[in-house]
Design a protein around this motif. Structure first.
Motif, PDB file in Angstrom:
ATOM      1  N   ASP A   1      12.038  19.913 -24.603  1.00 20.44           N
ATOM      2  CA  ASP A   1      10.833  19.225 -23.756  1.00 20.44           C
ATOM      3  C   ASP A   1       9.933  20.505 -23.645  1.00 20.44           C
ATOM      4  O   ASP A   1      10.359  21.528 -22.866  1.00 20.44           O
ATOM      5  CB  ASP A   1      11.470  18.772 -22.440  1.00 20.44           C
ATOM      6  CG  ASP A   1      10.588  18.031 -21.447  1.00 20.44           C
ATOM      7  OD1 ASP A   1       9.521  18.683 -21.146  1.00 20.44           O
ATOM      8  OD2 ASP A   1      10.688  16.945 -21.175  1.00 20.44           O
TER       9      ASP A   1
ATOM     10  N   SER B   1       4.010  19.999 -22.486  1.00 20.63           N
ATOM     11  CA  SER B   1       4.042  18.958 -21.533  1.00 20.63           C
ATOM     12  C   SER B   1       2.827  19.271 -20.394  1.00 20.63           C
ATOM     13  O   SER B   1       2.917  18.920 -19.225  1.00 20.63           O
ATOM     14  CB  SER B   1       5.273  18.730 -20.550  1.00 20.63           C
ATOM     15  OG  SER B   1       6.317  18.811 -21.479  1.00 20.63           O
TER      16      SER B   1
ATOM     17  N   ASN C   1      -0.784  18.127 -18.164  1.00 21.86           N
ATOM     18  CA  ASN C   1      -1.319  16.932 -17.493  1.00 21.86           C
ATOM     19  C   ASN C   1      -2.666  16.286 -17.995  1.00 21.86           C
ATOM     20  O   ASN C   1      -3.513  17.253 -18.206  1.00 21.86           O
ATOM     21  CB  ASN C   1      -1.114  17.022 -15.984  1.00 21.86           C
ATOM     22  CG  ASN C   1       0.309  17.743 -15.640  1.00 21.86           C
ATOM     23  OD1 ASN C   1       1.276  17.162 -15.700  1.00 21.86           O
ATOM     24  ND2 ASN C   1       0.177  18.573 -14.800  1.00 21.86           N
TER      25      ASN C   1
ATOM     26  N   HIS D   1       1.463  26.133 -19.150  1.00 24.42           N
ATOM     27  CA  HIS D   1       1.589  25.252 -20.346  1.00 24.42           C
ATOM     28  C   HIS D   1       1.500  25.970 -21.592  1.00 24.42           C
ATOM     29  O   HIS D   1       2.411  25.707 -22.556  1.00 24.42           O
ATOM     30  CB  HIS D   1       0.825  24.067 -20.370  1.00 24.42           C
ATOM     31  CG  HIS D   1       0.748  23.031 -18.827  1.00 24.42           C
ATOM     32  ND1 HIS D   1      -0.214  23.012 -18.326  1.00 24.42           N
ATOM     33  CD2 HIS D   1       1.690  22.462 -18.682  1.00 24.42           C
ATOM     34  CE1 HIS D   1       0.288  21.915 -17.172  1.00 24.42           C
ATOM     35  NE2 HIS D   1       1.330  21.928 -17.472  1.00 24.42           N
TER      36      HIS D   1
ATOM     37  N   TYR E   1       8.265  11.042 -10.450  1.00 23.59           N
ATOM     38  CA  TYR E   1       8.398  12.146 -11.252  1.00 23.59           C
ATOM     39  C   TYR E   1       9.480  12.277 -11.653  1.00 23.59           C
ATOM     40  O   TYR E   1      10.188  12.130 -12.727  1.00 23.59           O
ATOM     41  CB  TYR E   1       7.895  13.446 -10.721  1.00 23.59           C
ATOM     42  CG  TYR E   1       7.943  14.993 -11.660  1.00 23.59           C
ATOM     43  CD1 TYR E   1       7.290  14.762 -12.917  1.00 23.59           C
ATOM     44  CD2 TYR E   1       8.495  15.826 -11.484  1.00 23.59           C
ATOM     45  CE1 TYR E   1       7.350  15.879 -13.887  1.00 23.59           C
ATOM     46  CE2 TYR E   1       8.551  17.135 -12.226  1.00 23.59           C
ATOM     47  CZ  TYR E   1       7.787  17.070 -13.621  1.00 23.59           C
ATOM     48  OH  TYR E   1       8.129  18.061 -14.242  1.00 23.59           O
TER      49      TYR E   1
ATOM     50  N   ASP F   1      11.855  11.261 -15.203  1.00 24.25           N
ATOM     51  CA  ASP F   1      12.690  12.351 -15.707  1.00 24.25           C
ATOM     52  C   ASP F   1      14.260  11.756 -16.062  1.00 24.25           C
ATOM     53  O   ASP F   1      14.880  12.112 -17.021  1.00 24.25           O
ATOM     54  CB  ASP F   1      12.707  13.638 -15.129  1.00 24.25           C
ATOM     55  CG  ASP F   1      11.872  14.567 -15.667  1.00 24.25           C
ATOM     56  OD1 ASP F   1      11.838  14.594 -16.844  1.00 24.25           O
ATOM     57  OD2 ASP F   1      11.344  15.570 -15.015  1.00 24.25           O
TER      58      ASP F   1
ATOM     59  N   GLN G   1      10.175  24.868 -10.950  1.00 24.40           N
ATOM     60  CA  GLN G   1      10.789  23.306 -11.031  1.00 24.40           C
ATOM     61  C   GLN G   1      12.118  23.356 -11.291  1.00 24.40           C
ATOM     62  O   GLN G   1      12.779  22.641 -11.458  1.00 24.40           O
ATOM     63  CB  GLN G   1      10.011  22.467 -12.073  1.00 24.40           C
ATOM     64  CG  GLN G   1       8.468  22.329 -12.041  1.00 24.40           C
ATOM     65  CD  GLN G   1       8.026  21.272 -12.857  1.00 24.40           C
ATOM     66  OE1 GLN G   1       8.624  20.276 -13.294  1.00 24.40           O
ATOM     67  NE2 GLN G   1       6.676  21.250 -12.975  1.00 24.40           N
TER      68      GLN G   1
HETATM   69  N1  ARG Z   1       3.570  17.849 -16.505  1.00 27.02           N
HETATM   70  C1  ARG Z   1       4.502  18.792 -15.960  1.00 27.02           C
HETATM   71  C2  ARG Z   1       3.611  19.943 -15.169  1.00 27.02           C
HETATM   72  O1  ARG Z   1       2.718  20.066 -15.516  1.00 27.02           O
HETATM   73  C3  ARG Z   1       5.490  19.254 -16.661  1.00 27.02           C
HETATM   74  C4  ARG Z   1       6.461  18.363 -17.168  1.00 27.02           C
HETATM   75  C5  ARG Z   1       7.980  18.995 -17.697  1.00 27.02           C
HETATM   76  N2  ARG Z   1       8.851  18.340 -18.274  1.00 27.02           N
HETATM   77  C6  ARG Z   1       9.588  17.338 -17.521  1.00 27.02           C
HETATM   78  N3  ARG Z   1      10.273  16.462 -18.405  1.00 27.02           N
HETATM   79  N4  ARG Z   1       9.574  17.191 -16.143  1.00 27.02           N
HETATM   80  O2  ARG Z   1       4.185  20.340 -14.247  1.00 27.02           O
END
Ligand code: ARG
Length: 469
Positions: free
Chosen positions: A22, A25, A27, A36, A211, A215, A239
């Motif tokens: 993963d 990713s 936004n 990113h 979210y 996941d 995270q």
């Molecule tokens: N889109 C999310 C962000 O920018 C990150 C996603 C990461 N991947 C996941 N499976 N949660 O914070």
């Protein structure tokens, strides 16, 4: 001189098992951030390294393409949007609309309700809402693709958060079946008190999923669809809690394979010691950073080698390679100080240093008119003292790959190729490789071996190796 990818350093740690990664990713409708970028670069290197180690990597771009913010965006677009402007500059225009929405909502709280109701329509499958969402997504992806192309990164899947919309009921049902869902503060949560973690939010009072729910669905989907040997998540360390909760909830659900999920966190990109996401409302655009790095590489070439034939191509390889190498050369948890001058230096631990060493070795072979006829390993058999230092360094390559693979740490390979570059440059300063002597052929074979390994090492980091620069 070196046309093919080398098998040297390949090993079979993985038995062909699949590793889902993963990565990247970003936004939708938001600028591509430095975080990113780090996820993209580290994820891509890990994919190449696990592949070299006998696994099958599957690169997944888990796009942030769902959530209440899309309701707000639709509402903002319907009020103030202009299709032409969005087409011309999608991310910038959509961001402007989003910012305006929040500014206006301060004085007009009705806007928030309007945004929520558009998101509800979106979730209920309203055609107008879906069309707009699809369009924002397509336009954003077009823009992201330019960056991916420039960096030479591709994905096996673009299944983002929205992909799991129809897969979350099952998660909620499973949680209910196992009696893991409880009501708390108007929401459905999984309590993780025993594990000393805060509760994991599954469903809001209005039924909207979150979210974490997406996941959970994604983790299960990946297990069923790919039957992974390992499932990696290259996401910033902010995270870490989220991934701890995720893995813990899955284990509570009885899924043993959750042990094969690994969060691969990384530090921040700093500028003058500060987080580098926005500066005074102005966003640092990754595309601009890459363009600037390529410009600087081009200026360098104009100064040092103005007659180079494919200048533009090389400027791109060096400029982009510099940014990637700078990211990968330190252990990923360290914060990185962003500095273009630092990245592009030709001495020290930089991408251009390794690329330049490679190009120099290629030029030796060119001057000698040398062709690889025998296997490079021939060189090992007749090595003398000075050569031995280079040979023993060359023999360390597989170990550095193994370490990188086992610790999910591309910096092992980055450090290795810098060291090899230094050992080689020292050797080259001490020994007249091109001079007529009985050892000439062996020495050239050694130089050739160095080019093979430098090129392969750069490749594993996602960096090109121009033969002239
Ligand atoms: N889109 C999310 C962000 O920018 C990150 C996603 C990461 N991947 C996941 N499976 N949660 O914070």
């Amino acid at each position: 001189i070196i046309s093919q990818q080398s098998e040297y350093g390949s090993q079979n740690l993985g038995n062909g098992g699949k590793v889902t990664i993963d990565m990247s990713s970003p936004n939708i409708a938001k600028p591509f951030s430095m975080g990113h970028l780090r996820s993209t670069v580290i994820g891509n290197a890990l994919a190449l390294i696990v592949e070299k180690s006998g696994y099958q990597p599957i690169k997944i771009n888990h796009l942030g393409d769902w959530g209440t913010q899309f309701g707000k965006l639709i509402s903002a677009y319907k009020r103030w949007g202009d299709a032409e402007m969005v087409k011309k500059n999608p991310i910038k225009e959509l961001l402007t609309l989003y910012v305006k929405f929040h500014a206006e909502a301060e004085t007009d709280p009705a806007l928030e309700d309007e945004g929520r109701s558009w998101f509800k329509k979106l979730e209920d499958g309203n055609q107008e809402a879906l069309d707009l969402w699809q369009w924002f997504r397509d336009e954003s992806l077009k823009e992201f693709s330019r960056i991916y192309d420039l960096m030479g990164v591709s994905f096996d899947s673009y299944a983002g958060e929205a992909f799991y919309n129809d897969k979350m009921d099952r998660i909620v049902e499973l949680l209910e079946e196992k009696q893991l869902l409880v009501e708390s503060d108007n929401a459905q949560v999984v309590e993780l008190t025993e594990e000393e973690l805060p509760p994991c939010l599954i469903k809001k009072s209005d039924g909207a999923t979150l979210y974490a729910t997406r996941d959970l669905a994604a983790a299960l989907y990946r297990k069923e669809h790919y039957d992974f040997a390992q499932s990696l998540y290259v996401v910033g360390h902010e995270q870490s809690l989220h991934f701890k909760q995720l893995i813990t909830v899955l284990k509570k659900m009885g899924f043993d394979w959750a042990d094969r999920m690994v969060h691969i966190p990384f530090g921040m990109m700093l500028k003058d010691g500060k987080k580098m996401s926005t500066r005074k409302g102005k966003v640092v655009l990754l595309e601009e950073v890459l363009a600037e790095s390529i410009d600087m590489a081009r200026t360098n070439i104009e100064e040092k080698n103005p007659n180079l034939t494919n200048k533009e191509e090389v400027a791109k390889q060096v400029g982009v390679g510099a940014v990637i190498f700078h990211d990968l050369k330190n252990y990923r948890m360290n914060d990185i100080e962003f500095s273009l001058e630092e990245m592009l230096r030709f001495e020290g631990e930089t991408g251009p240093y390794v690329q330049y060493t490679f190009a120099r070795a290629c030029s030796i072979l060119r001057k000698a008119g040398w062709q690889p006829t025998t296997a490079p390993s021939q060189a090992y058999q007749t090595a003398w003292e000075k050569e031995w230092k280079v040979v023993s360094m060359l023999m360390e390559f597989p170990t550095s790959i193994k370490r990188a693979c086992e610790n999910y740490d591309p910096s092992q390979v980055a450090k290795y190729i810098v060291d090899l570059g230094q050992v080689f440059n020292k050797y080259y300063a001490e020994v007249k490789v091109l001079e007529e002597s009985p050892e000439r052929e062996t020495r050239l074979a050694l130089v050739y071996s160095v080019t093979v390994v430098l090129k392969e090492g750069l490749r594993l980091l996602g960096i090109s190796a121009p033969e002239e620069m």
